[in-house]
Design a protein around this motif. Structure first.
Motif, PDB file in Angstrom:
ATOM      1  N   THR A  87       0.837  -1.215   0.000  1.00 53.43           N
ATOM      2  CA  THR A  87       0.000   0.000   0.000  1.00 53.43           C
ATOM      3  C   THR A  87       0.862   1.252   0.000  1.00 53.43           C
ATOM      4  OG1 THR A  87      -0.118  -0.059   2.402  1.00 53.43           O
ATOM      5  CG2 THR A  87      -1.903  -1.134   1.198  1.00 53.43           C
ATOM      6  N   THR A  88       2.171   1.058  -0.070  1.00 54.87           N
ATOM      7  CA  THR A  88       3.071   2.186  -0.295  1.00 54.87           C
ATOM      8  C   THR A  88       3.921   1.828  -1.509  1.00 54.87           C
ATOM      9  OG1 THR A  88       4.859   1.270   1.078  1.00 54.87           O
ATOM     10  CG2 THR A  88       3.250   2.707   2.179  1.00 54.87           C
ATOM     11  N   ALA A  89       4.536   2.843  -2.129  1.00 60.31           N
ATOM     12  CA  ALA A  89       5.408   2.588  -3.273  1.00 60.31           C
ATOM     13  C   ALA A  89       6.816   2.960  -2.857  1.00 60.31           C
ATOM     14  CB  ALA A  89       4.967   3.405  -4.480  1.00 60.31           C
ATOM     15  N   GLY A  90       7.557   1.992  -2.358  1.00 60.16           N
ATOM     16  CA  GLY A  90       8.899   2.337  -1.927  1.00 60.16           C
ATOM     17  C   GLY A  90       9.760   1.207  -1.453  1.00 60.16           C
ATOM     18  N   THR A  91       9.287   0.423  -0.500  1.00 57.30           N
ATOM     19  CA  THR A  91      10.197  -0.531   0.140  1.00 57.30           C
ATOM     20  C   THR A  91      10.670  -1.605  -0.824  1.00 57.30           C
ATOM     21  OG1 THR A  91       8.599  -2.195   0.822  1.00 57.30           O
ATOM     22  CG2 THR A  91       8.807  -0.263   2.213  1.00 57.30           C
ATOM     23  N   GLY A  92       9.817  -1.959  -1.777  1.00 57.18           N
ATOM     24  CA  GLY A  92      10.182  -3.039  -2.691  1.00 57.18           C
ATOM     25  C   GLY A  92      10.184  -4.397  -2.013  1.00 57.18           C
ATOM     26  N   SER A  93       9.771  -4.422  -0.747  1.00 52.81           N
ATOM     27  CA  SER A  93       9.808  -5.686   0.005  1.00 52.81           C
ATOM     28  C   SER A  93       8.959  -6.758  -0.656  1.00 52.81           C
ATOM     29  CB  SER A  93       9.337  -5.435   1.445  1.00 52.81           C
ATOM     30  OG  SER A  93       9.387  -6.609   2.197  1.00 52.81           O
ATOM     31  N   GLU A  94       7.940  -6.301  -1.434  1.00 53.66           N
ATOM     32  CA  GLU A  94       7.082  -7.262  -2.124  1.00 53.66           C
ATOM     33  C   GLU A  94       7.851  -8.066  -3.172  1.00 53.66           C
ATOM     34  OE1 GLU A  94       6.862  -4.017  -2.307  1.00 53.66           O
ATOM     35  OE2 GLU A  94       6.741  -3.334  -4.394  1.00 53.66           O
ATOM     36  N   ALA A  95       9.030  -7.590  -3.541  1.00 52.35           N
ATOM     37  CA  ALA A  95       9.807  -8.266  -4.590  1.00 52.35           C
ATOM     38  C   ALA A  95      11.109  -8.857  -4.054  1.00 52.35           C
ATOM     39  CB  ALA A  95      10.131  -7.287  -5.723  1.00 52.35           C
ATOM     40  N   THR A  96      11.267  -8.902  -2.745  1.00 51.10           N
ATOM     41  CA  THR A  96      12.541  -9.391  -2.213  1.00 51.10           C
ATOM     42  C   THR A  96      12.361 -10.601  -1.301  1.00 51.10           C
ATOM     43  OG1 THR A  96      12.668  -8.163  -0.110  1.00 51.10           O
ATOM     44  CG2 THR A  96      13.327  -6.985  -2.122  1.00 51.10           C
ATOM     45  N   MET A  97      13.481 -11.279  -1.098  1.00 46.74           N
ATOM     46  CA  MET A  97      13.476 -12.437  -0.202  1.00 46.74           C
ATOM     47  C   MET A  97      14.154 -12.082   1.122  1.00 46.74           C
ATOM     48  SD  MET A  97      16.280 -14.776  -2.132  1.00 46.74           S
ATOM     49  CE  MET A  97      17.959 -14.215  -2.385  1.00 46.74           C
ATOM     50  N   GLY A  98      14.144 -10.788   1.455  1.00 50.01           N
ATOM     51  CA  GLY A  98      14.759 -10.351   2.710  1.00 50.01           C
ATOM     52  C   GLY A  98      13.752  -9.633   3.585  1.00 50.01           C
ATOM     53  N   ALA A  99      14.042  -9.592   4.879  1.00 48.26           N
ATOM     54  CA  ALA A  99      13.201  -8.866   5.828  1.00 48.26           C
ATOM     55  C   ALA A  99      14.107  -8.268   6.899  1.00 48.26           C
ATOM     56  CB  ALA A  99      12.183  -9.805   6.468  1.00 48.26           C
ATOM     57  N   VAL A 100      13.704  -7.099   7.392  1.00 50.49           N
ATOM     58  CA  VAL A 100      14.465  -6.460   8.469  1.00 50.49           C
ATOM     59  C   VAL A 100      13.599  -6.482   9.727  1.00 50.49           C
ATOM     60  CG1 VAL A 100      15.623  -4.357   9.237  1.00 50.49           C
ATOM     61  CG2 VAL A 100      15.607  -4.947   6.802  1.00 50.49           C
ATOM     62  N   GLY A 107      15.306  -5.441  22.704  1.00 44.78           N
ATOM     63  CA  GLY A 107      16.252  -5.167  23.771  1.00 44.78           C
ATOM     64  C   GLY A 107      17.241  -4.056  23.460  1.00 44.78           C
ATOM     65  N   ASP A 108      18.039  -4.256  22.436  1.00 50.32           N
ATOM     66  CA  ASP A 108      19.108  -3.280  22.175  1.00 50.32           C
ATOM     67  C   ASP A 108      18.827  -2.438  20.934  1.00 50.32           C
ATOM     68  OD1 ASP A 108      19.466  -5.059  20.159  1.00 50.32           O
ATOM     69  OD2 ASP A 108      21.541  -5.546  20.612  1.00 50.32           O
ATOM     70  N   ARG A 109      17.606  -2.501  20.424  1.00 52.67           N
ATOM     71  CA  ARG A 109      17.155  -1.689  19.288  1.00 52.67           C
ATOM     72  C   ARG A 109      17.892  -2.030  17.992  1.00 52.67           C
ATOM     73  NH1 ARG A 109      18.009   4.236  21.572  1.00 52.67           N
ATOM     74  NH2 ARG A 109      19.985   3.284  22.097  1.00 52.67           N
ATOM     75  N   SER A 110      18.664  -3.112  17.999  1.00 57.67           N
ATOM     76  CA  SER A 110      19.399  -3.432  16.766  1.00 57.67           C
ATOM     77  C   SER A 110      18.462  -4.102  15.759  1.00 57.67           C
ATOM     78  CB  SER A 110      20.579  -4.346  17.078  1.00 57.67           C
ATOM     79  OG  SER A 110      20.119  -5.560  17.618  1.00 57.67           O
ATOM     80  N   LYS A 111      18.796  -3.896  14.477  1.00 58.19           N
ATOM     81  CA  LYS A 111      18.005  -4.493  13.406  1.00 58.19           C
ATOM     82  C   LYS A 111      18.806  -5.610  12.766  1.00 58.19           C
ATOM     83  CE  LYS A 111      15.081  -0.664  12.102  1.00 58.19           C
ATOM     84  NZ  LYS A 111      14.383  -0.060  10.970  1.00 58.19           N
ATOM     85  N   VAL A 112      18.123  -6.677  12.386  1.00 58.10           N
ATOM     86  CA  VAL A 112      18.816  -7.739  11.670  1.00 58.10           C
ATOM     87  C   VAL A 112      18.111  -7.993  10.345  1.00 58.10           C
ATOM     88  CG1 VAL A 112      19.715  -8.864  13.731  1.00 58.10           C
ATOM     89  CG2 VAL A 112      17.505  -9.565  12.821  1.00 58.10           C
ATOM     90  N   VAL A 113      18.908  -8.404   9.379  1.00 61.76           N
ATOM     91  CA  VAL A 113      18.359  -8.770   8.075  1.00 61.76           C
ATOM     92  C   VAL A 113      18.267 -10.290   8.036  1.00 61.76           C
ATOM     93  CG1 VAL A 113      18.693  -8.680   5.579  1.00 61.76           C
ATOM     94  CG2 VAL A 113      19.388  -6.741   6.994  1.00 61.76           C
ATOM     95  N   ILE A 114      17.108 -10.784   7.644  1.00 64.43           N
ATOM     96  CA  ILE A 114      16.914 -12.231   7.486  1.00 64.43           C
ATOM     97  C   ILE A 114      16.567 -12.454   6.016  1.00 64.43           C
ATOM     98  CG2 ILE A 114      15.464 -14.205   8.114  1.00 64.43           C
ATOM     99  CD1 ILE A 114      14.984 -12.846  10.829  1.00 64.43           C
ATOM    100  N   SER A 115      17.204 -13.452   5.397  1.00 63.19           N
ATOM    101  CA  SER A 115      16.885 -13.683   3.994  1.00 63.19           C
ATOM    102  C   SER A 115      16.870 -15.164   3.659  1.00 63.19           C
ATOM    103  CB  SER A 115      17.879 -12.944   3.080  1.00 63.19           C
ATOM    104  OG  SER A 115      19.140 -13.561   3.121  1.00 63.19           O
ATOM    105  N   GLY A 116      16.208 -15.470   2.565  1.00 64.35           N
ATOM    106  CA  GLY A 116      16.121 -16.844   2.078  1.00 64.35           C
ATOM    107  C   GLY A 116      15.083 -16.892   0.973  1.00 64.35           C
ATOM    108  N   ALA A 117      15.295 -17.778   0.010  1.00 63.53           N
ATOM    109  CA  ALA A 117      14.421 -17.812  -1.173  1.00 63.53           C
ATOM    110  C   ALA A 117      12.953 -18.039  -0.815  1.00 63.53           C
ATOM    111  CB  ALA A 117      14.900 -18.896  -2.135  1.00 63.53           C
ATOM    112  N   ALA A 118      12.690 -18.779   0.267  1.00 59.92           N
ATOM    113  CA  ALA A 118      11.296 -19.087   0.617  1.00 59.92           C
ATOM    114  C   ALA A 118      10.530 -17.860   1.107  1.00 59.92           C
ATOM    115  CB  ALA A 118      11.253 -20.179   1.684  1.00 59.92           C
ATOM    116  N   LEU A 119      11.258 -16.773   1.414  1.00 62.57           N
ATOM    117  CA  LEU A 119      10.586 -15.562   1.910  1.00 62.57           C
ATOM    118  C   LEU A 119      10.025 -14.700   0.774  1.00 62.57           C
ATOM    119  CD1 LEU A 119      13.038 -14.373   4.738  1.00 62.57           C
ATOM    120  CD2 LEU A 119      11.220 -16.075   4.838  1.00 62.57           C
TER     121      LEU A 119
END
Ligand SMILES: [Fe+2]
Length: 395
Positions: free
Chosen positions: A159-172, A177-189
């Motif tokens: 519903t937004t035009a920007g993240t491109g997450s709809e076309a990727t196999m990654g997630a942030v 706890g420590d406010r850190s962000k991690v990237v998780i990826s894999g073809a099944a995503l």
């Protein structure tokens, strides 16, 4: 310091060689896009035809309250499917939110997920989907290609035009706890299918339209100038950059311009396809920290950081930026960076933020360097490079 940079560079070059070896010729999972007004209904029809009876809708509360999530999924209800909802996704989604969605997926025995929303809902939905076949803690999937090999099928309606997450196999995903962000990826995503439906974007507020638009631009640029050449990243990166410069000013001038909304959603999708092949770069490595520390919207953070990092790259990025320049009506790499800055300003996004605290600079630098070393940017940034960027954008 010199030794440390030497070791970082050696390790980084080894990682690039390894990535080329492991992923260089691998195609991504099957995936397709339905495009145009009403395409979200076609996507729902696909879900029905695939035989699913129970579907989990992952979204956020504002979209549900506005009725947009219901509009995107109403064809499923009409077809008689059982819908279950997780509408607790918030900006910078956390592992706690993922677990809550996963609990509903499991308890309600849903066999497919429909994600409706921006990048946060897409990203949370991907990791919720990945919990279907694994009892591992999702935190353990952090890194490149460490997500489970199978997941619940995911359908995406951005519903937004920007993240491109709809076309990727990654997630942030963010650690509370420590406010850190991690990237998780894999073809099944990677979502099975997506609908780019401008009808659902007409009411998007200008601030979100602008921020997500600059996020898309950052994807196109970072994918295009990176060192890893794989798939169609040059073509899709160019289509993204061209589309943002063509359509974002029109959308900002008239938020109800459905043709321009569609143009932006396609540009953002191309950006997603590009980063799905070769990933993002140091701009994102810094911007992710600003989101985690201060909840700066992702696109706002990217828009601030982008020109500074591009200038810091210097000669390492100049030839590729020269190639992109005509798409921005610019005659050189330097003029292209100026054009990106001018676009940011014209859509009303700030050049700096007084939320950024100098007391946090050292830890932000360390985390940005650590994340950035996992990307194949034109060159590695030094600590003083990142420090300089932070100083420039601290209000
Ligand atoms: Fe991004």
């Amino acid at each position: 310091m010199a030794t440390s940079m030497f070791l970082r560079t050696a390790k980084w070059q080894f990682k690039l060689s390894l990535a080329k070896l492991l992923f260089g010729s691998k195609s991504t999972a099957p995936h397709f896009a339905l495009v145009g007004a009403g395409s979200s209904r076609q996507l729902c029809q696909r879900i029905v035809e695939s035989g699913h009876q129970r579907v989990l809708v992952v979204t956020d509360k504002p979209l549900r309250d506005l009725g947009i999530a219901d509009r995107a999924s109403e064809a499923l209800v009409k077809a008689g499917l059982d819908l279950h909802w997780y509408d607790g996704v918030q900006p910078d989604p956390t592992f706690t939110q993922v677990r809550e969605g996963a609990r509903i997926l499991r308890e309600q025995a849903c066999t497919a997920i429909l994600a409706v929303g921006g990048g946060s809902s897409m990203d949370a939905a991907k990791i919720i989907a990945a919990t279907r076949d694994s009892s591992d803690e999702p935190e353990s999937w952090a890194g490149l290609d460490k997500a489970p090999a199978t997941a619940a099928p995911l359908y995406a309606v951005p519903t937004t035009a920007g993240t491109g997450s709809e076309a990727t196999m990654g997630a942030v995903i963010t650690h509370e706890g420590d406010r850190s962000k991690v990237v998780i990826s894999g073809a099944a995503l990677l979502p099975v299918a997506v609908a780019l439906d401008p009808d659902l974007m007409l009411g998007l507020p200008p601030a979100i339209t602008a921020a997500t638009g600059l996020d898309a631009l950052t994807h196109g640029v970072e994918a295009y100038i990176g060192l890893w050449d794989r798939g169609t990243r040059s073509e899709t990166g160019r289509m993204c950059v061209k589309g943002v410069f063509e359509w974002l000013p029109r959308v900002m001038a008239d938020p109800q311009d459905a043709e321009a909304r569609l143009g932006m959603s396609i540009a953002a999708y191309y950006g997603g396809v590009a980063i799905n092949q070769v990933n993002v770069g140091s701009v994102h490595a810094i911007a992710h920290q600003l989101g985690a520390y201060y909840h700066l919207p992702h696109g706002v953070a990217n828009a601030m950081v982008l020109p500074h990092v591009l200038r810091v790259y210097g000669d390492a990025a100049t030839p590729r930026l020269n190639e992109l320049a005509p798409l921005m009506s610019a005659a050189s790499a330097g003029a292209a960076i100026d054009a990106m800055e001018a676009l940011r300003e014209s859509v009303g996004l700030p050049a700096s933020s007084d939320a950024i605290q100098s007391a946090d600079h050292a830890s932000i630098v360390a985390r940005a360097i650590e994340e950035g070393d996992g990307y194949f940017s034109p060159r590695l940034l030094t600590e003083s490079d990142v420090q300089g960027v932070l100083t420039a954008i601290s209000g």
